[in-house]
Design an enzyme around this catalytic site. Sequence first.
Site, PDB file in Angstrom:
ATOM      1  N   CYS A 131      52.053  -8.278  32.399  1.00  0.00           N
ATOM      2  CA  CYS A 131      51.944  -9.458  33.262  1.00  0.00           C
ATOM      3  C   CYS A 131      51.256  -9.093  34.573  1.00  0.00           C
ATOM      4  O   CYS A 131      51.900  -8.615  35.512  1.00  0.00           O
ATOM      5  CB  CYS A 131      53.334 -10.035  33.519  1.00  0.00           C
ATOM      6  SG  CYS A 131      53.303 -11.474  34.581  1.00  0.00           S
ATOM      7  N   CYS A 134      52.562 -10.861  37.658  1.00  0.00           N
ATOM      8  CA  CYS A 134      53.878 -10.408  38.149  1.00  0.00           C
ATOM      9  C   CYS A 134      53.744  -9.084  38.899  1.00  0.00           C
ATOM     10  O   CYS A 134      54.387  -8.869  39.918  1.00  0.00           O
ATOM     11  CB  CYS A 134      54.871 -10.177  37.006  1.00  0.00           C
ATOM     12  SG  CYS A 134      54.882 -11.443  35.749  1.00  0.00           S
ATOM     13  N   ASP A 135      52.936  -8.173  38.376  1.00  0.00           N
ATOM     14  CA  ASP A 135      52.934  -6.795  38.879  1.00  0.00           C
ATOM     15  C   ASP A 135      51.655  -6.385  39.616  1.00  0.00           C
ATOM     16  O   ASP A 135      51.605  -5.297  40.192  1.00  0.00           O
ATOM     17  CB  ASP A 135      53.119  -5.813  37.694  1.00  0.00           C
ATOM     18  CG  ASP A 135      54.419  -6.098  36.939  1.00  0.00           C
ATOM     19  OD1 ASP A 135      55.375  -6.537  37.601  1.00  0.00           O
ATOM     20  OD2 ASP A 135      54.458  -5.901  35.717  1.00  0.00           O
TER      21      ASP A 135
END
Length: 305
Positions: A131, A134-135
């Site tokens: 992701c 997300c990261d």
Amino acid sequence: MNDIIIIGGGIAGLTAGMYAKRGGMETLLFEKMFVGGQAATTYSIENYPGFIEPISGPDFAMRMEEHARKFGLEIFYDEVKEVVVDGKIKKVITDNKEYETKTIILAMGASPKMLGLEKEEQFRGRGVSYCATCDGTFYKDKVTAVVGGGDTAVEDAMFLAQYASKVYLIHRRDQLRASKILQDRILAHPKIEILWDTVVESIVGEEEVEGITVKNLKTEERSQLELDGFFIAIGIQPNSELVKGKIQMSDDGFVLAGETMATNVPGVFVVGDLRYKQIWQLVTAASDGAVGTLSAQRYIMENFE
Ligand code: NAP
């Protein structure tokens, strides 16, 4: 007695829930993590009709949830452990309770596929990620790579390039699968280097990702890339474990249904990414959700009233 129980709170499930409550059906929706599904982990959405300015995935998911709740949809944050689908009355079972319902709409979606490399699981969260949105921000001024050639891989690479000093896009062919508009953007991007005809053979590192080894399929040449972050975007796999052996599926586990979203089990419908289909888009997920509920409603009228 519930009319409809929806399992999964992604875009398809939320749309199904909104339609169901607006249509006056007794409805519950179960979600085990967070609403919005894969859309909620998308950086920017620019192809949902009516949203002329790009909207972030989390904002989009929040609006969908708000819209469904406006009509009174109850969302239970609980994991469904079992479903009983044979018989006219179905059962949905969580750790704490058993619920009866006339119909079930399966909307559990899909999750990112794994590459299957040694250390992939071990280094998940330690340099391996599925992701980018997300990261990605952890990789400011660092070197990253994305493997895959579809829309997700290209969007992820461009997202990462906002932070990282360099992004490799590693694709096993000499042509991207991603849409033309995304291809044009990535090919012109100064921070992104595409490694064509290339596969990843291993992840290098002791405690975390330090690099990967790759092989060019045309020249057979092998090399090592030093990396801080390794992102995998090679497609999706269905979250169909709950109904395995109970409902007809494709060989790769997507639930089969036709235009009405009805599965082979009467009273059970499937919507969104979990359904076997060719095109996965937010707009088709929402469309599935609406059709699934309207079909469930018709099924209830024909079988219970
Ligand atoms: P996808 O379209 O299935 O693409 C997967 C990519 O990964 C392909 O390029 C494939 O290579 C490659 N791949 C698959 N298995 C691999 C392996 N074992 N090793 C190396 N490479 C591998 O998946 P996606 O990009 O996640 O997209 C899923 C769906 O969501 C698609 O329908 C897509 O259009 C949609 N989507 C749309 C948007 C948007 O509209 N903005 C954004 C994201 C996703 P090959 O090309 O060689 O098969």
